[in-house]
Design a protein around this motif. Structure first.
Motif, PDB file in Angstrom:
ATOM      1  N   VAL A 133       0.684  -1.170   0.350  1.00  0.00           N
ATOM      2  CA  VAL A 133      -0.014   0.224  -0.244  1.00  0.00           C
ATOM      3  C   VAL A 133       1.352   1.179  -0.141  1.00  0.00           C
ATOM      4  O   VAL A 133       2.182   1.845   0.881  1.00  0.00           O
ATOM      5  CB  VAL A 133      -0.633   0.037   1.107  1.00  0.00           C
ATOM      6  CG1 VAL A 133      -1.879   1.455   1.517  1.00  0.00           C
ATOM      7  CG2 VAL A 133      -2.049  -1.089   1.359  1.00  0.00           C
ATOM      8  N   ASP A 134       0.821   2.126  -1.257  1.00  0.00           N
ATOM      9  CA  ASP A 134       1.058   3.374  -1.070  1.00  0.00           C
ATOM     10  C   ASP A 134       1.532   3.973   0.394  1.00  0.00           C
ATOM     11  O   ASP A 134       0.212   4.713   0.937  1.00  0.00           O
ATOM     12  CB  ASP A 134       1.361   4.063  -2.304  1.00  0.00           C
ATOM     13  CG  ASP A 134       2.004   5.365  -2.562  1.00  0.00           C
ATOM     14  OD1 ASP A 134       2.533   5.937  -1.627  1.00  0.00           O
ATOM     15  OD2 ASP A 134       1.930   5.254  -3.756  1.00  0.00           O
ATOM     16  N   PRO A 135       2.198   4.608   0.793  1.00  0.00           N
ATOM     17  CA  PRO A 135       2.190   5.254   2.221  1.00  0.00           C
ATOM     18  C   PRO A 135       1.005   6.175   2.047  1.00  0.00           C
ATOM     19  O   PRO A 135       0.355   7.198   2.962  1.00  0.00           O
ATOM     20  CB  PRO A 135       3.141   5.103   2.713  1.00  0.00           C
ATOM     21  CG  PRO A 135       4.316   4.651   2.100  1.00  0.00           C
ATOM     22  CD  PRO A 135       3.883   4.337   0.859  1.00  0.00           C
ATOM     23  N   ALA A 136       1.025   7.099   0.979  1.00  0.00           N
ATOM     24  CA  ALA A 136      -0.016   8.262   0.808  1.00  0.00           C
ATOM     25  C   ALA A 136      -1.703   8.255   0.905  1.00  0.00           C
ATOM     26  O   ALA A 136      -1.406   8.944   0.834  1.00  0.00           O
ATOM     27  CB  ALA A 136       0.726   8.958  -1.023  1.00  0.00           C
ATOM     28  N   ILE A 137      -1.647   6.893   0.391  1.00  0.00           N
ATOM     29  CA  ILE A 137      -2.962   5.976   0.186  1.00  0.00           C
ATOM     30  C   ILE A 137      -3.511   5.614   1.587  1.00  0.00           C
ATOM     31  O   ILE A 137      -4.644   5.634   1.954  1.00  0.00           O
ATOM     32  CB  ILE A 137      -3.049   5.544  -0.830  1.00  0.00           C
ATOM     33  CG1 ILE A 137      -2.466   4.395  -0.687  1.00  0.00           C
ATOM     34  CG2 ILE A 137      -3.380   6.948  -2.001  1.00  0.00           C
ATOM     35  CD1 ILE A 137      -3.709   3.293  -2.213  1.00  0.00           C
ATOM     36  N   LYS A 138      -2.846   5.536   2.574  1.00  0.00           N
ATOM     37  CA  LYS A 138      -2.778   4.155   3.813  1.00  0.00           C
ATOM     38  C   LYS A 138      -4.179   4.938   4.485  1.00  0.00           C
ATOM     39  O   LYS A 138      -5.122   4.780   4.925  1.00  0.00           O
ATOM     40  CB  LYS A 138      -1.870   4.520   4.828  1.00  0.00           C
ATOM     41  CG  LYS A 138      -1.802   3.069   5.908  1.00  0.00           C
ATOM     42  CD  LYS A 138      -0.453   3.596   6.546  1.00  0.00           C
ATOM     43  CE  LYS A 138      -0.711   2.875   7.860  1.00  0.00           C
ATOM     44  NZ  LYS A 138      -0.137   2.621   8.976  1.00  0.00           N
ATOM     45  N   GLY A 139      -4.035   5.883   4.479  1.00  0.00           N
ATOM     46  CA  GLY A 139      -5.100   6.765   5.317  1.00  0.00           C
ATOM     47  C   GLY A 139      -6.818   6.860   4.782  1.00  0.00           C
ATOM     48  O   GLY A 139      -7.570   7.243   5.443  1.00  0.00           O
ATOM     49  N   ARG A 140      -6.657   5.990   3.240  1.00  0.00           N
ATOM     50  CA  ARG A 140      -8.193   6.487   2.586  1.00  0.00           C
ATOM     51  C   ARG A 140      -8.493   4.908   2.263  1.00  0.00           C
ATOM     52  O   ARG A 140      -9.730   4.573   1.703  1.00  0.00           O
ATOM     53  CB  ARG A 140      -7.527   6.666   1.077  1.00  0.00           C
ATOM     54  CG  ARG A 140      -7.125   8.154   1.587  1.00  0.00           C
ATOM     55  CD  ARG A 140      -7.452   9.468   0.052  1.00  0.00           C
ATOM     56  NE  ARG A 140      -9.069   9.756  -0.147  1.00  0.00           N
ATOM     57  CZ  ARG A 140      -9.089   9.091  -1.084  1.00  0.00           C
ATOM     58  NH1 ARG A 140      -8.668   9.733  -1.966  1.00  0.00           N
ATOM     59  NH2 ARG A 140     -10.991   9.391  -1.639  1.00  0.00           N
ATOM     60  N   ILE A 141      -7.409   3.942   2.933  1.00  0.00           N
ATOM     61  CA  ILE A 141      -7.607   2.645   2.519  1.00  0.00           C
ATOM     62  C   ILE A 141      -9.119   2.023   2.728  1.00  0.00           C
ATOM     63  O   ILE A 141      -9.749   0.848   1.896  1.00  0.00           O
ATOM     64  CB  ILE A 141      -6.734   1.108   2.465  1.00  0.00           C
ATOM     65  CG1 ILE A 141      -6.328   1.381   3.744  1.00  0.00           C
ATOM     66  CG2 ILE A 141      -5.809   2.158   1.530  1.00  0.00           C
ATOM     67  CD1 ILE A 141      -6.112  -0.217   3.581  1.00  0.00           C
ATOM     68  N   PHE A 142      -9.519   2.405   3.536  1.00  0.00           N
ATOM     69  CA  PHE A 142     -10.814   1.569   4.840  1.00  0.00           C
ATOM     70  C   PHE A 142     -12.071   2.701   4.144  1.00  0.00           C
ATOM     71  O   PHE A 142     -13.315   2.704   4.240  1.00  0.00           O
ATOM     72  CB  PHE A 142     -10.827   1.876   5.439  1.00  0.00           C
ATOM     73  CG  PHE A 142      -9.885   0.299   6.325  1.00  0.00           C
ATOM     74  CD1 PHE A 142     -10.164  -0.701   5.745  1.00  0.00           C
ATOM     75  CD2 PHE A 142      -9.058   0.760   7.052  1.00  0.00           C
ATOM     76  CE1 PHE A 142      -8.923  -1.508   6.023  1.00  0.00           C
ATOM     77  CE2 PHE A 142      -7.923   0.675   6.835  1.00  0.00           C
ATOM     78  CZ  PHE A 142      -8.433  -1.338   6.722  1.00  0.00           C
ATOM     79  N   GLU A 143     -12.219   3.270   3.259  1.00  0.00           N
ATOM     80  CA  GLU A 143     -12.741   4.699   2.789  1.00  0.00           C
ATOM     81  C   GLU A 143     -14.241   4.159   1.789  1.00  0.00           C
ATOM     82  O   GLU A 143     -13.002   3.103   0.954  1.00  0.00           O
ATOM     83  CB  GLU A 143     -12.809   5.501   1.862  1.00  0.00           C
ATOM     84  CG  GLU A 143     -11.894   6.979   3.591  1.00  0.00           C
ATOM     85  CD  GLU A 143     -11.306   8.216   2.259  1.00  0.00           C
ATOM     86  OE1 GLU A 143     -11.944   8.258   1.454  1.00  0.00           O
ATOM     87  OE2 GLU A 143     -10.208   8.821   3.433  1.00  0.00           O
ATOM     88  N   PRO A 144     -15.353   4.032   1.440  1.00  0.00           N
ATOM     89  CA  PRO A 144     -15.881   3.755   0.751  1.00  0.00           C
ATOM     90  C   PRO A 144     -16.019   4.455  -0.278  1.00  0.00           C
ATOM     91  O   PRO A 144     -15.810   5.615  -0.623  1.00  0.00           O
ATOM     92  CB  PRO A 144     -17.759   4.032   0.998  1.00  0.00           C
ATOM     93  CG  PRO A 144     -17.510   4.440   2.247  1.00  0.00           C
ATOM     94  CD  PRO A 144     -15.935   5.058   2.870  1.00  0.00           C
TER      95      PRO A 144
END
Length: 181
Positions: free
Chosen positions: A108-119
């Motif tokens: 997982v790209d660290p730049a998107i880690k905070g979004r991976i569980f978003e619908p």
């Protein structure tokens, strides 16, 4: 009981896993009869989603030695640092187990880690993903008083997704009786 459950979920996944080695590691101090209270079909859906995502990540990476390791144990045994999200609200008194899946795909790209569980968030090309898989897995995990988390591997490529669940106290038959009441 978790061990037979994990074996069954892996067996369901294997027909779609040509060329993938799936290793199940269950040596844990939790014991052979470790159990959690959960809707087994929903928990199975979470596991299958994580397995399919791992397969897709390895396909995207062009990995030839494709491996998924599914492990059961305590956070300490699996080398994990539990970090429940604020909306998970786990029972602080409950003992938790973890079901961890590690692949050797793209990670997982660290730049998107905070979004991976978003619908509706997806990294897959148009027409290949809805962005609902991890969101659904997250919702099921938190609805069952647990959580799901992503951790990058300490070394090597890939991703580690772990499902944390409260351990059912008592024997499996006692736990089944509690669920019926």
């Amino acid at each position: 009981e978790l061990i037979p459950f994990l074996k069954s979920a892996i067996d369901l996944f294997l027909p779609s896993a040509a060329g993938i080695t799936v290793e199940l590691r269950t040596e844990t101090k939790l014991g052979e009869n470790a159990a959690v209270c959960a809707d087994c079909f929903q928990l199975q859906q979470v596991l299958l989603n994580l397995l399919v995502n791992a397969r897709d990540a390895m396909d995207a990476a062009g990995v030839t030695d494709r491996r998924i390791i599914v492990s059961l144990g305590t956070a300490e045994e699996l080398g994990l640092k539990p970090s429940p999200p604020p909306d998970a609200a786990p029972d602080a008194k409950a003992r938790h187990c973890a079901i961890s899946l590690r692949d050797n795909g793209t990670g997982v790209d660290p730049a998107i880690k905070g979004r991976i569980f978003e619908p509706f968030f997806t990294t897959k090309p148009v027409g290949q993903g809805t962005g609902m898989g991890l969101s659904m897995a997250y919702g099921i995990a938190t609805a069952h008083k647990g959580w799901i988390q992503y951790d990058p591997p300490a070394s090597g490529p890939g991703a580690i997704f772990s499902i944390f669940r409260p351990i059912a106290e008592g024997t499996p038959s006692e736990t089944a009786k509690e669920r019926q009441q």
